[in-house]
Design a protein around this motif. Structure first.
Motif: not given
Length: 356
Positions: A260-268
């Motif tokens: 996922x994204x560097x900050x938030x990780x995988x989206x729900x």
């Protein structure tokens, strides 16, 4: 007034200075040939035209020429060298064989043109690389190879992270790379440089519907494995998706590994489409803010833990034997050379960046 003159195998474009010269096929790149080329002072405000971009760095430029997937307009080779050897000489020969014009700006001009990136004295004016639609990735099915691994990247935005992930993926044998088209970093020259040129020799695919892609592969029998940090707030309490250490993962069928994204990780939405979540467990108690790893570091650890299960991957005893068989001198130690793609070698980065 711009004047053109032709002398033998050399092309001179004169406006007070020599701009371009093609070497003769018989000439060997080196000090004598290069010394005949006066310096070319390009204006620091020069920008690529016609949708081209400036690729920089020795490995990206050399691999781009070898792969021949980009249109190359010009080679910019830093002036001031008495001669060229090794990969730089190969780069010069490859450009000449393809009839690519060669310019020799001084270092300060090349610094400005590359926006002060680490160019190692080499730049190419090239057409961009863009991800291909994932439908072109082929319809590989579980029965074809039980150990297929596709890396799926959702929303990676830092070009250096993306480049480092691609370098690890190529090194460790990932079969395909799929990115989300939305909120993802484009395949820029910075990505290519951070990948040490791996971007130039591997295919990257993309999709507008990442969850639909993952669900389609799951219906084909693929395992969809997401990734998370240490179990905590990022995993909903109501989630029924099992979370296991990457060291406990058994790779026994084709797998999508989703980062996922560097900050938030995988989206729900993406996490909900996963059948399993892998994590890297720390070896100590961590203070707040240090519970996770950089995505490119995590990618390397996760990929190695999975790919080391691939058939044909050297087992520990075989690796030890390879190291014992490596030629060594009793007086001096020579680092074992590991076979890998040309241009992705582990030589001294400081030496490679020393451009005179």
């Amino acid at each position: 007034m711009r004047l053109l003159a032709f002398f033998g195998s050399a092309t001179w474009c004169c406006s007070g200075r020599l701009l371009v010269r093609h070497f003769s096929q018989a000439a060997r790149p080196g000090g004598e040939e290069l010394s005949r080329l006066p310096f070319d002072d390009l204006a620091p405000s020069w920008r690529s035209a016609g949708g081209l971009e400036l690729l920089f760095g020795l490995s990206p430029c050399l691999l781009a020429l070898r792969a021949a997937r980009r249109r190359v307009a010009r080679l910019l080779l830093q002036a001031g060298r008495a001669g060229l050897q090794g990969e730089r000489a190969e780069l010069l020969r490859a450009a000449e064989e393809r009839g690519i014009p060669i310019l020799r700006p001084r270092r300060r001009k090349l610094d400005a043109l590359s926006r002060y990136q680490v160019h190692q004295g080499v730049c190419l004016e090239v057409s961009p690389l863009r991800p291909r639609p994932w439908t072109e990735a082929g319809e590989a099915r579980p029965g074809d190879d039980p150990q297929q691994l596709w890396l799926v990247l959702e929303g990676l935005q830092d070009p250096r992270n993306l480049g480092a992930v691609l370098r690890s993926a190529h090194f460790l044998g990932v079969d395909k790379v799929i990115t989300s088209r939305r909120n993802s970093c484009p395949l820029t020259p910075v990505v290519s440089k951070a990948s040490a040129g791996a971007l130039e020799v591997m295919d990257v695919f993309s999709t507008d519907d990442l969850t639909g892609f993952m669900q389609a592969k799951a219906l084909q029998g693929w395992l969809v494995a997401g990734t998370v940090g240490c179990p905590g707030p990022e995993i909903p309490h109501s989630s029924e998706i099992p979370v296991i250490s990457c060291l406990e993962f058994l790779w026994d069928r084709p797998t999508l590994l989703v980062l996922g994204n560097e900050g938030s990780g995988l989206s729900r939405e993406v996490q909900a489409s996963c059948q399993l979540l892998l994590t890297i467990l720390p070896r100590r108690q961590l203070p707040p803010g240090l519970e996770s790893l950089n995505v490119s570091v995590a990618a390397g650890i996760l990929l190695h833990s999975i790919c080391s299960q691939r058939k044909g991957f050297p087992a520990e005893g075989e690796r030890d034997q390879l190291l014992q068989d490596a030629p060594e001198s009793s007086a001096t130690f020579k680092e074992p050379r590991v076979a890998q793609h040309p241009g992705l070698s582990s030589g001294s980065e400081k030496e490679r960046q020393n451009v005179g």
